[in-house]
Design a protein around this motif. Structure first.
Motif, PDB file in Angstrom:
ATOM      1  N   PRO A   1       0.802  -1.215   0.000  1.00  0.00           N
ATOM      2  CA  PRO A   1       0.000   0.000   0.000  1.00  0.00           C
ATOM      3  C   PRO A   1       0.842   1.275   0.000  1.00  0.00           C
ATOM      4  N   SER A   2       0.468   2.208  -0.872  1.00  0.00           N
ATOM      5  CA  SER A   2       1.136   3.503  -0.905  1.00  0.00           C
ATOM      6  C   SER A   2       0.211   4.517  -1.565  1.00  0.00           C
ATOM      7  N   LEU A   3       0.385   5.764  -1.190  1.00  0.00           N
ATOM      8  CA  LEU A   3      -0.354   6.827  -1.865  1.00  0.00           C
ATOM      9  C   LEU A   3       0.276   7.005  -3.239  1.00  0.00           C
ATOM     10  N   SER A   4      -0.522   6.847  -4.287  1.00  0.00           N
ATOM     11  CA  SER A   4       0.032   6.846  -5.640  1.00  0.00           C
ATOM     12  C   SER A   4      -0.238   8.129  -6.418  1.00  0.00           C
ATOM     13  N   GLN A   5      -1.260   8.880  -6.020  1.00  0.00           N
ATOM     14  CA  GLN A   5      -1.593  10.082  -6.773  1.00  0.00           C
ATOM     15  C   GLN A   5      -2.573  10.933  -5.990  1.00  0.00           C
ATOM     16  N   ILE A   6      -2.428  12.239  -6.155  1.00  0.00           N
ATOM     17  CA  ILE A   6      -3.389  13.189  -5.594  1.00  0.00           C
ATOM     18  C   ILE A   6      -3.802  14.114  -6.730  1.00  0.00           C
ATOM     19  N   ARG A   7      -5.118  14.295  -6.868  1.00  0.00           N
ATOM     20  CA  ARG A   7      -5.654  15.191  -7.885  1.00  0.00           C
ATOM     21  C   ARG A   7      -6.443  16.301  -7.193  1.00  0.00           C
ATOM     22  N   LEU A   8      -6.086  17.524  -7.481  1.00  0.00           N
ATOM     23  CA  LEU A   8      -6.829  18.678  -6.995  1.00  0.00           C
ATOM     24  C   LEU A   8      -7.652  19.238  -8.142  1.00  0.00           C
ATOM     25  N   GLN A   9      -8.927  19.444  -7.903  1.00  0.00           N
ATOM     26  CA  GLN A   9      -9.804  20.080  -8.885  1.00  0.00           C
ATOM     27  C   GLN A   9     -10.386  21.311  -8.202  1.00  0.00           C
ATOM     28  N   VAL A  10     -10.065  22.469  -8.740  1.00  0.00           N
ATOM     29  CA  VAL A  10     -10.522  23.711  -8.124  1.00  0.00           C
ATOM     30  C   VAL A  10     -11.318  24.528  -9.126  1.00  0.00           C
ATOM     31  N   GLU A  11     -12.368  25.111  -8.630  1.00  0.00           N
ATOM     32  CA  GLU A  11     -13.190  26.023  -9.412  1.00  0.00           C
ATOM     33  C   GLU A  11     -13.333  27.289  -8.582  1.00  0.00           C
ATOM     34  N   ALA A  12     -13.062  28.437  -9.188  1.00  0.00           N
ATOM     35  CA  ALA A  12     -13.087  29.682  -8.428  1.00  0.00           C
ATOM     36  C   ALA A  12     -13.741  30.796  -9.215  1.00  0.00           C
ATOM     37  N   GLN A  13     -14.328  31.690  -8.466  1.00  0.00           N
ATOM     38  CA  GLN A  13     -14.863  32.922  -9.030  1.00  0.00           C
ATOM     39  C   GLN A  13     -14.001  34.041  -8.470  1.00  0.00           C
ATOM     40  N   VAL A  14     -13.294  34.730  -9.356  1.00  0.00           N
ATOM     41  CA  VAL A  14     -12.338  35.755  -8.953  1.00  0.00           C
ATOM     42  C   VAL A  14     -12.527  36.972  -9.854  1.00  0.00           C
ATOM     43  N   PRO A  15     -13.139  38.029  -9.340  1.00  0.00           N
ATOM     44  CA  PRO A  15     -13.370  39.213 -10.169  1.00  0.00           C
ATOM     45  C   PRO A  15     -12.056  39.866 -10.618  1.00  0.00           C
ATOM     46  N   GLY A  16     -12.049  40.334 -11.869  1.00  0.00           N
ATOM     47  CA  GLY A  16     -10.965  41.156 -12.374  1.00  0.00           C
ATOM     48  C   GLY A  16      -9.658  40.447 -12.683  1.00  0.00           C
ATOM     49  N   ILE A  17      -9.677  39.144 -12.851  1.00  0.00           N
ATOM     50  CA  ILE A  17      -8.436  38.408 -13.161  1.00  0.00           C
ATOM     51  C   ILE A  17      -8.631  37.658 -14.478  1.00  0.00           C
ATOM     52  N   ASP A  18      -7.571  37.564 -15.261  1.00  0.00           N
ATOM     53  CA  ASP A  18      -7.667  36.754 -16.480  1.00  0.00           C
ATOM     54  C   ASP A  18      -7.224  35.323 -16.168  1.00  0.00           C
ATOM     55  N   ASP A  19      -7.542  34.413 -17.069  1.00  0.00           N
ATOM     56  CA  ASP A  19      -7.289  32.994 -16.813  1.00  0.00           C
ATOM     57  C   ASP A  19      -5.806  32.686 -16.670  1.00  0.00           C
ATOM     58  N   ALA A  20      -4.959  33.307 -17.461  1.00  0.00           N
ATOM     59  CA  ALA A  20      -3.517  33.022 -17.389  1.00  0.00           C
ATOM     60  C   ALA A  20      -2.968  33.379 -16.005  1.00  0.00           C
ATOM     61  N   LYS A  21      -3.344  34.533 -15.505  1.00  0.00           N
ATOM     62  CA  LYS A  21      -2.885  34.962 -14.174  1.00  0.00           C
ATOM     63  C   LYS A  21      -3.449  34.026 -13.101  1.00  0.00           C
ATOM     64  N   PHE A  22      -4.731  33.664 -13.237  1.00  0.00           N
ATOM     65  CA  PHE A  22      -5.353  32.743 -12.280  1.00  0.00           C
ATOM     66  C   PHE A  22      -4.628  31.397 -12.275  1.00  0.00           C
ATOM     67  N   GLN A  23      -4.332  30.858 -13.457  1.00  0.00           N
ATOM     68  CA  GLN A  23      -3.639  29.567 -13.540  1.00  0.00           C
ATOM     69  C   GLN A  23      -2.267  29.640 -12.879  1.00  0.00           C
ATOM     70  N   SER A  24      -1.555  30.717 -13.097  1.00  0.00           N
ATOM     71  CA  SER A  24      -0.230  30.890 -12.504  1.00  0.00           C
ATOM     72  C   SER A  24      -0.305  30.935 -10.978  1.00  0.00           C
ATOM     73  N   ILE A  25      -1.257  31.665 -10.456  1.00  0.00           N
ATOM     74  CA  ILE A  25      -1.410  31.766  -9.005  1.00  0.00           C
ATOM     75  C   ILE A  25      -1.865  30.431  -8.425  1.00  0.00           C
ATOM     76  N   ALA A  26      -2.772  29.746  -9.109  1.00  0.00           N
ATOM     77  CA  ALA A  26      -3.246  28.440  -8.631  1.00  0.00           C
ATOM     78  C   ALA A  26      -2.098  27.433  -8.598  1.00  0.00           C
ATOM     79  N   LYS A  27      -1.246  27.444  -9.615  1.00  0.00           N
ATOM     80  CA  LYS A  27      -0.093  26.526  -9.657  1.00  0.00           C
ATOM     81  C   LYS A  27       0.863  26.819  -8.504  1.00  0.00           C
ATOM     82  N   ASP A  28       1.078  28.095  -8.223  1.00  0.00           N
ATOM     83  CA  ASP A  28       1.937  28.482  -7.109  1.00  0.00           C
ATOM     84  C   ASP A  28       1.353  27.984  -5.780  1.00  0.00           C
TER      85      ASP A  28
END
Length: 144
Positions: free
Chosen positions: A93-120
């Protein structure tokens, strides 16, 4: 400054037929919540370590994302995160994978900036760092 939190585990019996209880005395959230072989590997009611890791990761990542978005001048209206933790039985037994699925509503941000911040946030939240031995993937969706 350091913050310490704790939980307790109690177990009685052998691995397959034994039963355990988990408690979080500081928060009182869990008080003798049952866990065992069948709640971990089957469909019996109760919790299991993987579910608790998923909850911790979803909560930590979501808070980290909120903080980083706010620091960037884009406080979120809402963030919803699902964390899935896979337990592989191959080679033991071992932890083999973790998947994060996030959905956000963020006023005034474009998708590229949002993706960069989410990755960070995904790379740098304390739980992600603690689980760095496990492959972590993230899918982030910006909603208007």
């Amino acid at each position: 400054m350091s913050i310490s939190r704790h939980a307790t585990a109690h177990w009685e019996g052998d691995f397959k037929s034994g039963k355990g209880q988990l408690s979080t005395p500081q928060s009182g959230l869990m008080d003798k919540v049952g866990y065992g072989f069948n709640s971990r590997f089957g469909d019996e009611k109760g919790t299991n370590p993987e579910e608790l890791i998923a909850a911790a990761h979803a909560g930590c990542f979501t808070m980290a994302l909120s903080a980083k978005l706010t620091e960037a001048g884009h406080p979120p209206t809402r963030i919803d995160t699902r964390a899935e933790v896979d337990l592989s039985m191959e080679g033991g037994p071992s932890l083999s994978q973790i998947r994060l699925q996030v959905e956000a509503q963020v006023p005034g941000i474009d998708d590229a900036k949002f993706q960069s911040i989410a990755k960070d946030a995904e790379k740098n939240c304390p739980v992600s760092k603690a689980l760095s031995a496990v492959p972590i993937s993230m899918e982030a969706t910006l909603r208007s």
